[in-house]
Motif scaffolding. Structure first.
Motif, PDB file in Angstrom:
ATOM      1  N   PHE A 274      22.603   5.649   3.991  1.00  0.00           N
ATOM      2  CA  PHE A 274      22.243   4.761   2.890  1.00  0.00           C
ATOM      3  C   PHE A 274      20.808   4.869   2.378  1.00  0.00           C
ATOM      4  N   GLU A 275      19.903   5.537   3.102  1.00  0.00           N
ATOM      5  CA  GLU A 275      18.514   5.479   2.669  1.00  0.00           C
ATOM      6  C   GLU A 275      18.276   6.202   1.342  1.00  0.00           C
ATOM      7  N   MET A 276      18.791   7.398   1.178  1.00  0.00           N
ATOM      8  CA  MET A 276      18.523   8.153  -0.046  1.00  0.00           C
ATOM      9  C   MET A 276      19.026   7.422  -1.294  1.00  0.00           C
ATOM     10  N   PRO A 277      20.267   6.927  -1.331  1.00  0.00           N
ATOM     11  CA  PRO A 277      20.693   6.163  -2.515  1.00  0.00           C
ATOM     12  C   PRO A 277      19.856   4.904  -2.726  1.00  0.00           C
ATOM     13  N   LEU A 278      19.501   4.220  -1.628  1.00  0.00           N
ATOM     14  CA  LEU A 278      18.698   3.003  -1.755  1.00  0.00           C
ATOM     15  C   LEU A 278      17.326   3.301  -2.344  1.00  0.00           C
ATOM     16  N   ILE A 279      16.668   4.345  -1.836  1.00  0.00           N
ATOM     17  CA  ILE A 279      15.330   4.683  -2.316  1.00  0.00           C
ATOM     18  C   ILE A 279      15.385   5.206  -3.746  1.00  0.00           C
ATOM     19  N   ALA A 280      16.412   6.000  -4.066  1.00  0.00           N
ATOM     20  CA  ALA A 280      16.555   6.502  -5.433  1.00  0.00           C
ATOM     21  C   ALA A 280      16.711   5.343  -6.414  1.00  0.00           C
ATOM     22  N   TRP A 281      17.444   4.316  -6.008  1.00  0.00           N
ATOM     23  CA  TRP A 281      17.629   3.138  -6.867  1.00  0.00           C
ATOM     24  C   TRP A 281      16.338   2.333  -6.977  1.00  0.00           C
ATOM     25  N   THR A 291       4.704  -3.837  -3.187  1.00  0.00           N
ATOM     26  CA  THR A 291       5.692  -4.916  -3.136  1.00  0.00           C
ATOM     27  C   THR A 291       6.895  -4.511  -2.284  1.00  0.00           C
ATOM     28  N   LEU A 292       7.346  -3.287  -2.451  1.00  0.00           N
ATOM     29  CA  LEU A 292       8.489  -2.808  -1.669  1.00  0.00           C
ATOM     30  C   LEU A 292       8.141  -2.677  -0.190  1.00  0.00           C
ATOM     31  N   ILE A 293       6.934  -2.210   0.106  1.00  0.00           N
ATOM     32  CA  ILE A 293       6.487  -2.126   1.500  1.00  0.00           C
ATOM     33  C   ILE A 293       6.484  -3.529   2.114  1.00  0.00           C
ATOM     34  N   LEU A 294       6.016  -4.500   1.326  1.00  0.00           N
ATOM     35  CA  LEU A 294       5.971  -5.899   1.769  1.00  0.00           C
ATOM     36  C   LEU A 294       7.370  -6.383   2.158  1.00  0.00           C
ATOM     37  N   PHE A 295       8.349  -6.113   1.309  1.00  0.00           N
ATOM     38  CA  PHE A 295       9.720  -6.552   1.579  1.00  0.00           C
ATOM     39  C   PHE A 295      10.261  -5.898   2.846  1.00  0.00           C
ATOM     40  N   GLY A 296       9.959  -4.602   3.030  1.00  0.00           N
ATOM     41  CA  GLY A 296      10.400  -3.915   4.242  1.00  0.00           C
ATOM     42  C   GLY A 296       9.781  -4.521   5.491  1.00  0.00           C
ATOM     43  N   ALA A 297       8.493  -4.869   5.416  1.00  0.00           N
ATOM     44  CA  ALA A 297       7.815  -5.492   6.559  1.00  0.00           C
ATOM     45  C   ALA A 297       8.412  -6.855   6.871  1.00  0.00           C
ATOM     46  N   PHE A 333       8.119   4.297   0.982  1.00  0.00           N
ATOM     47  CA  PHE A 333       7.189   3.847  -0.047  1.00  0.00           C
ATOM     48  C   PHE A 333       5.756   3.762   0.469  1.00  0.00           C
ATOM     49  N   SER A 334       5.574   3.529   1.761  1.00  0.00           N
ATOM     50  CA  SER A 334       4.212   3.582   2.302  1.00  0.00           C
ATOM     51  C   SER A 334       3.712   5.022   2.303  1.00  0.00           C
ATOM     52  N   ASN A 335       4.604   5.948   2.629  1.00  0.00           N
ATOM     53  CA  ASN A 335       4.235   7.370   2.596  1.00  0.00           C
ATOM     54  C   ASN A 335       3.915   7.808   1.173  1.00  0.00           C
ATOM     55  N   ALA A 336       4.738   7.374   0.222  1.00  0.00           N
ATOM     56  CA  ALA A 336       4.507   7.725  -1.181  1.00  0.00           C
ATOM     57  C   ALA A 336       3.200   7.096  -1.681  1.00  0.00           C
ATOM     58  N   PHE A 337       2.910   5.870  -1.227  1.00  0.00           N
ATOM     59  CA  PHE A 337       1.652   5.209  -1.595  1.00  0.00           C
ATOM     60  C   PHE A 337       0.464   6.026  -1.103  1.00  0.00           C
ATOM     61  N   ALA A 338       0.541   6.491   0.150  1.00  0.00           N
ATOM     62  CA  ALA A 338      -0.548   7.297   0.716  1.00  0.00           C
ATOM     63  C   ALA A 338      -0.711   8.612  -0.040  1.00  0.00           C
ATOM     64  N   LEU A 339       0.398   9.257  -0.366  1.00  0.00           N
ATOM     65  CA  LEU A 339       0.328  10.511  -1.127  1.00  0.00           C
ATOM     66  C   LEU A 339      -0.290  10.287  -2.506  1.00  0.00           C
ATOM     67  N   GLN A 340       0.039   9.162  -3.111  1.00  0.00           N
ATOM     68  CA  GLN A 340      -0.509   8.838  -4.421  1.00  0.00           C
ATOM     69  C   GLN A 340      -2.016   8.622  -4.347  1.00  0.00           C
ATOM     70  N   ARG A 341      -2.476   7.898  -3.333  1.00  0.00           N
ATOM     71  CA  ARG A 341      -3.911   7.662  -3.167  1.00  0.00           C
ATOM     72  C   ARG A 341      -4.635   8.956  -2.800  1.00  0.00           C
ATOM     73  N   ALA A 342      -3.932   9.886  -2.147  1.00  0.00           N
ATOM     74  CA  ALA A 342      -4.554  11.134  -1.691  1.00  0.00           C
ATOM     75  C   ALA A 342      -5.000  12.012  -2.855  1.00  0.00           C
ATOM     76  N   LYS A 343      -4.497  11.740  -4.055  1.00  0.00           N
ATOM     77  CA  LYS A 343      -4.929  12.502  -5.229  1.00  0.00           C
ATOM     78  C   LYS A 343      -6.419  12.292  -5.510  1.00  0.00           C
ATOM     79  N   LYS A 344      -6.980  11.190  -4.968  1.00  0.00           N
ATOM     80  CA  LYS A 344      -8.374  10.866  -5.225  1.00  0.00           C
ATOM     81  C   LYS A 344      -9.329  11.605  -4.290  1.00  0.00           C
ATOM     82  N   GLY A 345      -8.806  12.190  -3.211  1.00  0.00           N
ATOM     83  CA  GLY A 345      -9.682  12.826  -2.224  1.00  0.00           C
ATOM     84  C   GLY A 345      -9.026  14.003  -1.561  1.00  0.00           C
TER      85      GLY A 345
END
Length: 409
Positions: A274-281, A291-297, A333-345
């Motif tokens: 179920f993870e891939m369909p859930l994340i794609a949605w 916000t999504l990381i918050l809900f997962g926590a 989404f935490s991994n994607a958040f980190a990858l997104q921030r990594a563009k700065k450094g």
């Protein structure tokens, strides 16, 4: 026939569509990760192995798992630094091959000091792989596919992990713990050979040289530091499922190793389905990553509080389900958040910090959980973990509001 068409057109085809557009290299990385993770059946049984086979106390096991976490911190930091200097390919090959032999040798250590040193050195080498793999994943993924690429890697991890604990429990029951160390080591060695075979260094030279001009230090990125602390807290509660929780299953509910393996395997199998369909949605919704990381926590924290409400054995499945859905949302989404921030450094530095967050969790989470269980019992420990989860949620709320106010999205 109608049921068949419903399944194919409404469920199966949309499920397959979630995998479209991912690069060939990402698929190879996923397969390598699958081979590697197929042998991680040692991890869920490590605390039981140390207490029941080697007869260590909870405090001793806590010390050993702190060495595990400390090695993970050093390995993640070192892996990030070396990835930025010499490239992710060399780091991944070295880490997989060397850690394979070290896993095999770990079973021959039986004193507290030797196991602490052995676990520390093993994790230094093994966790050099993580930041290197994340940078490789970022290099091979199109910007719009990064979250799904991360999810595919997690899918591979959980496909291996869903079968691993069940098989591991069966091996323990029929043979011994020693076989687990051999399988874990051999799987790492096979993964390194597969990596060399399918991802030639000449094909990664250009991507290894990706850099950012005038990079921002990760230590000066305030939103990322808030995110880092939240991930440490999330890691502390999540990792209880790999140290205190198996002991809880065993001692409070009298589950066998095989039954524990099946329960842990349910986690991986559910994620696989179920993870891939859930994340794609979710990726198509307007929700921000924080916000999504918050809900997962929030879901993961709730998996602990329900355990003290009843002694019914079925509550273990409910708790596992809540934790599973929580991690399905929080990790990609935490991994994607980190990858997104990594563009700065420097990407290696950022992804090392992301890995180090969970390494810190290993240092403090296992030890604190086991000492709490030893001192105040399981139910009070679950209350503490719920409180830490609530603190994690509050930090993520603050992060979300701060980024909205500063338009740092």
């Amino acid at each position: 026939m109608k049921i068949y068409n419903l399944i194919v057109h409404k469920i199966w085809n949309p499920y397959l569509d979630t995998f479209n557009g991912l690069s060939k290299e990402v698929w190879w990385l996923a397969l390598i990760t699958l081979v590697n993770r197929a042998g991680t059946m040692v991890i869920p049984f490590l605390s039981i192995y140390l207490t029941e086979e080697l007869h260590f106390s909870f405090k001793d096991v806590g010390s050993i798992l702190s060495a595990f976490g400390l090695g993970s911190v050093v390995g993640s930091w070192l892996g990030g630094k070396l990835t930025d200097k010499i490239g992710y390919y060399k780091i991944m090959v070295f880490s997989l091959l060397t850690s394979g032999f070290m896993f095999i040798g770990l079973q021959y250590l039986n004193t507290l000091t030797s196991i602490c040193i052995g676990i520390f050195l093993l994790m230094v080498v093994a966790d050099m792989f993580r930041p290197a793999m994340f940078v490789a994943l970022s290099a091979y993924s199109k910007p719009e596919n990064k979250t799904r690429s991360v999810t595919l890697i997690r899918l591979a991890i959980n496909l291996g992990f869903s079968a691993g604990p069940a098989i591991g429990g069966l091996i323990i029951t029929t043979i011994s713990y020693g076989g687990l160390f051999w399988i874990d080591g051999i799987s790492c060695i096979l993964a390194s050979l597969l990596l060399v075979r399918v991802l030639h260094p000449k094909k990664t030279t250009v991507q290894d040289q990706i850099t950012v001009r005038n990079p921002i230090s990760v230590y000066k990125d305030f939103p990322f530091l808030i995110f880092f602390v939240a991930m440490v807290l999330f890691g502390v509660i999540f990792l209880q499922y790999f140290s205190t929780m198996p002991i809880y299953y065993r001692r409070e509910h009298a589950l066998s190793e095989f039954e524990i393996g099946l329960l842990m395997g349910f986690n991986g199998f559910f994620i696989f389905l179920f993870e891939m369909p859930l994340i794609a949605w979710l990726d198509k919704t307007k929700f921000k990553k924080a916000t999504l990381i918050l809900f997962g926590a929030l879901l993961t924290a709730s998996s602990f509080i329900i355990l003290i409400m009843t002694n019914w054995v079925g509550i273990l499945i409910v708790g596992m389900l809540l934790m599973t859905i929580g991690e399905m949302i929080a990790f990609p989404f935490s991994n994607a958040f980190a990858l997104q921030r990594a563009k700065k450094g420097n990407q290696g530095e950022y992804m090392a910090m992301y890995s180090i967050a969970f390494s810190f969790s290993h240092i403090f989470g296992h030890n604190a959980g086991l000492r709490l269980v030893d001192g105040v019992g399981f139910n009070n420990t679950w209350l503490v973990m719920t409180g830490l989860g609530a603190l994690c949620v509050l930090l993520l709320i603050f992060l979300n509001n701060y980024m909205k106010k500063t338009s740092d999205l």
